[in-house]
Scaffold this active site. Structure first.
Site, mmCIF file in Angstrom:
data_model
loop_
_atom_site.group_PDB
_atom_site.id
_atom_site.type_symbol
_atom_site.label_atom_id
_atom_site.label_comp_id
_atom_site.label_asym_id
_atom_site.label_seq_id
_atom_site.Cartn_x
_atom_site.Cartn_y
_atom_site.Cartn_z
ATOM 1 N N LYS A 2 0.858 -0.997 0.076
ATOM 2 C CA LYS A 2 -0.071 -0.018 0.128
ATOM 3 C C LYS A 2 0.965 1.430 -0.121
ATOM 4 C CE LYS A 2 -4.370 -1.776 1.703
ATOM 5 N NZ LYS A 2 -4.139 -3.238 1.952
HETATM 6 C C1 PLP Z 1 -4.547 -4.178 1.041
HETATM 7 C C2 PLP Z 1 -3.957 -5.555 1.198
HETATM 8 C C3 PLP Z 1 -4.342 -6.440 0.230
HETATM 9 C C4 PLP Z 1 -5.511 -6.481 -0.612
HETATM 10 O O1 PLP Z 1 -5.389 -5.614 -1.689
HETATM 11 P P1 PLP Z 1 -6.717 -4.752 -2.399
HETATM 12 O O2 PLP Z 1 -6.337 -4.008 -3.415
HETATM 13 O O3 PLP Z 1 -7.771 -4.606 -1.482
HETATM 14 O O4 PLP Z 1 -7.373 -5.942 -3.327
HETATM 15 C C5 PLP Z 1 -3.698 -7.819 0.103
HETATM 16 N N1 PLP Z 1 -2.650 -8.033 0.989
HETATM 17 C C6 PLP Z 1 -2.056 -7.130 1.887
HETATM 18 C C7 PLP Z 1 -1.073 -7.241 2.819
HETATM 19 C C8 PLP Z 1 -2.655 -5.981 2.042
HETATM 20 O O5 PLP Z 1 -2.373 -4.859 2.911
#
Ligand code: PLP
Length: 475
Positions: A117
Site C-alpha cells: 500500500k
Molecule cells: C490491502 C492488502 C491486500 C488487498 O489488496 P486490494 O487492493 O484490497 O485487493 C492484500 N494484502 C495485503 C498485505 C494488503 O495490505
C-alpha cells in the site's frame, strides 16, 4: 484526460478534482473516459526509461497520460520525490525475485510500512500536499483501519502541510507490530484513536461523521480509502515495471497473480492490460473470504454480511465486499452506467447479490479480459510458507502466500507468472512461526519499535466523542 462515474454521471472531471473527492456524487467510482493506448514504440521507449532512468521516471510517463491539470515539471518532481531508494529500500523500487521455473515474485513491500500500500499511498501524500497548497485548503483525513491501510496512510501523511490524519482502530486487535508502527508516530498532524470495539464499530463511526454533511464540510473531512483513483493509477506503474523485468521484447507475454481483497491491486492490472500491456492472465487470489473467487467461477457476486466475514491469517484480505469491483464490472458491461447503477445501487442493496452467469459478458471475463481466480485456506497458506522457506530459503508473508499457492495452479508454459508481494512476513510473524518455527527477519529500522513511547487516544465507540476530538484538534 477527464473522469466519469461508473453509475452514469456524465459531468466529466479533472484529475485533481477527483483526487480530493473520493466517491462520485451519484455513488459511483471514477474512471478515465477512455484508457490511453500504449503502442509498441511507446512500450519500447518506456522499457528503456525504466532500465536507464528508473521507476520514478516511468511513473511520470504513465501518470502524465492521465493527469493534465498538474504541470509536467511539477508532476515529474512529485514522482521523483516519492519513488526514491531511501524510501523504498532499493534503487529498482520493485525488484523481481525468482522463485522457481517461470514463477517470480515482484517485491512491492519495502516501503515505510512494509506493505504494498505504500507504493500508492506515498504518492498520494505528496499529491495531497501539492494540491492543498495550490488551493490554499486543508484536509482532515478520517479513517478506520484493522492494520495496513492506516499505517500506510499515516506514514504517507506525517509531517505533510495542510493534512491531518484521524485514524480509528479497534483497541487491542491489531498485531503488536502494527500497533507499534502506528502509535509510535509523534507527528503533530497524526492522531491515533483506539476504539473500544471491533473494526465495524470504527467504520460505523467514520460513516456517521461523513454522513453529517454540515460537519463534513466545516471540518473538511476526507478519506484515503482504496476507491481513490489516484491510488489505483499509482499501482498501474508496477505492472509495467514487472513486465519490463520479466521480458526482453514486447512480443512476450506475462501473467500476474494478485492477493486480493477490495480488488484495487488487481484492478490496476486490468487498467494496465486495457492500455495494451501484454498480460496473458490476471489471476485474483482470495483467502477463505472468497467473494471474488466465487464470482469468477459462477458469475454470482454475493456480498457477505460483516458477521459472516471470517477472521483469517491473511487479515488484509478479510472483506465482505470488494469495493473496487464496480470499476471492472463497468468495463465488462460495455461501460453501461445505467446497468451498473441497477446492479450496485439497487440489486446489491435489495438482494445482497447479482448474477451475471447468463449474461454474454460472463464469457468475456476469461476470453476477453484474461481474468481467472483461485482460493487459499489457512492450511494452504502454512504449507506454502513452509515450502518456500524450505525449498527457496525465502520467507513470504501470509497474503503473498495466498498468491503463490494460487499462482502455482495457473502456470502456463512459456509465460512468466509474476506474484505481487503484498507485505513482508515480519508484519504477520505469528503465522510465519506457526508455519516454519522461525521468526522472520526484521528490517533494522523496526528493531525495538514495540518499546517506543506511544501516542494514542482511547475512545468509546461514540460518534459525539470523535466529533468533539476532531473539533478540539482543529481549533
Ligand atoms: C490491502 C492488502 C491486500 C488487498 O489488496 P486490494 O487492493 O484490497 O485487493 C492484500 N494484502 C495485503 C498485505 C494488503 O495490505
Amino acid at each position: 484526460m477527464k473522469y466519469i462515474s461508473t453509475r452514469g454521471d456524465q459531468s466529466p472531471k479533472h484529475f485533481c478534482d477527483i483526487l480530493l473527492e473520493g466517491l462520485a456524487p451519484d455513488g459511483g467510482l471514477y474512471l478515465p473516459e477512455s484508457y490511453p493506448h500504449v503502442d509498441d514504440a511507446t512500450l519500447s521507449r518506456w522499457r528503456a526509461v525504466y532500465h536507464q532512468q528508473g521507476y520514478a521516471e516511468l511513473a511520470f510517463e504513465i501518470l502524465s497520460l492521465y493527469i493534465d491539470d498538474i504541470p509536467a515539471d511539477d508532476l515529474r518532481a512529485l514522482c521523483a520525490k516519492t519513488y526514491t531508494a531511501e524510501v523504498f529500500g532499493t534503487g529498482e523500487i520493485v525488484p523481481l525475485r525468482h522463485l522457481e521455473n517461470n514463477l517470480w515474485l515482484e517485491a512491492l513491500s519495502n516501503g515505510p510500512t512494509l506493505a504494498f500500500k505504500d507504493m500508492a499511498m506515498q504518492l498520494l501524500g505528496n499529491l495531497f500536499e501539492y494540491e492543498l497548497a495550490r488551493r490554499r485548503e486543508e484536509l482532515n483525513i478520517l479513517g478506520a483501519t484493522s492494520g495496513d491501510t492506516g499505517s500506510a496512510a499515516e506514514y504517507a501523511m506525517r509531517g505533510k502541510k495542510g493534512v491531518r490524519v484521524f485514524m480509528t482502530s479497534p483497541a487491542g486487535r491489531m498485531s503488536p507490530f502494527q500497533q507499534a508502527q502506528m502509535f509510535s508516530l509523534m507527528d503533530d498532524n497524526i492522531f491515533n484513536i483506539a476504539v473500544d470495539g471491533v473494526f465495524d464499530d470504527c467504520q460505523d463511526m467514520v460513516k456517521a461523521v461523513s454522513n453529517d454533511l454540515g460537519f463534513k464540510s466545516r471540518y473538511k473531512i476526507g478519506t484515503v480509502n482504496s476507491i481513490n483513483w489516484a491510488r489505483l493509477l499509482a499501482q498501474v506503474v508496477y505492472y509495467f515495471a514487472g513486465y519490463f523485468q520479466a521480458t526482453q521484447t514486447n512480443l512476450e507475454k506475462v501473467s500476474f497473480t494478485v492477493p486480493s481483497g477490495n480488488f484495487g491491486n488487481v484492478c490496476a492490472g486490468h487498467v494496465a492490460r486495457m492500455m495494451g500491456l501484454p498480460i496473458a492472465r490476471l489471476v485474483a487470489a482470495t483467502n477463505e473470504n472468497d467473494v471474488l473467487d466465487e464470482f469468477f467461477k459462477t458469475g454470482v457476486y454475493r456480498v457477505r454480511a460483516s458477521a459472516d466475514t471470517l477472521e483469517t491469517s491473511s487479515p488484509s484480505m478479510d472483506i465482505s465486499k470488494a469495493s473496487n469491483f464496480e470499476r471492472f464490472i463497468f468495463d465488462l458491461l460495455g461501460r453501461d452506467g445505467v446497468r451498473v447503477k441497477a446492479l450496485f445501487g439497487d440489486a446489491l442493496a435489495r438482494d445482497g447479490q447479482f448474477d451475471l452467469s447468463q449474461h454474454p459478458a460472463f464469457n468475456d471475463l476469461r476470453l476477453r479480459y484474461g481474468f481467472d481466480s483461485g482460493k487459499s485456506t489457512h492450511a494452504d497458506r502454512l504449507a506454502c510458507i513452509k515450502d518456500n522457506y524450505l525449498r527457496h530459503g525465502m520467507m513470504i508473508d501470509t497474503h503473498t502466500a495466498d498468491g503463490v499457492k494460487v499462482a502455482l495452479e495457473h502456470l502456463q508454459s512459456g509465460v512468466p507468472m509474476i506474484v505481487l508481494e503484498t507485505a513482508l512476513p515480519i508484519k504477520f510473524a505469528q503465522t510465519i512461526v506457526e508455519a516454519t518455527g522461525v521468526l522472520p527477519d526484521r528490517p533494522a529500522k523496526f528493531v525495538g519499535i514495540e518499546d517506543l513511547p506511544k501516542k494514542v487516544t482511547p475512545m468509546a465507540a461514540d460518534v459525539a466523542a470523535i466529533k468533539a476530538f476532531i473539533t478540539e484538534k482543529c481549533a
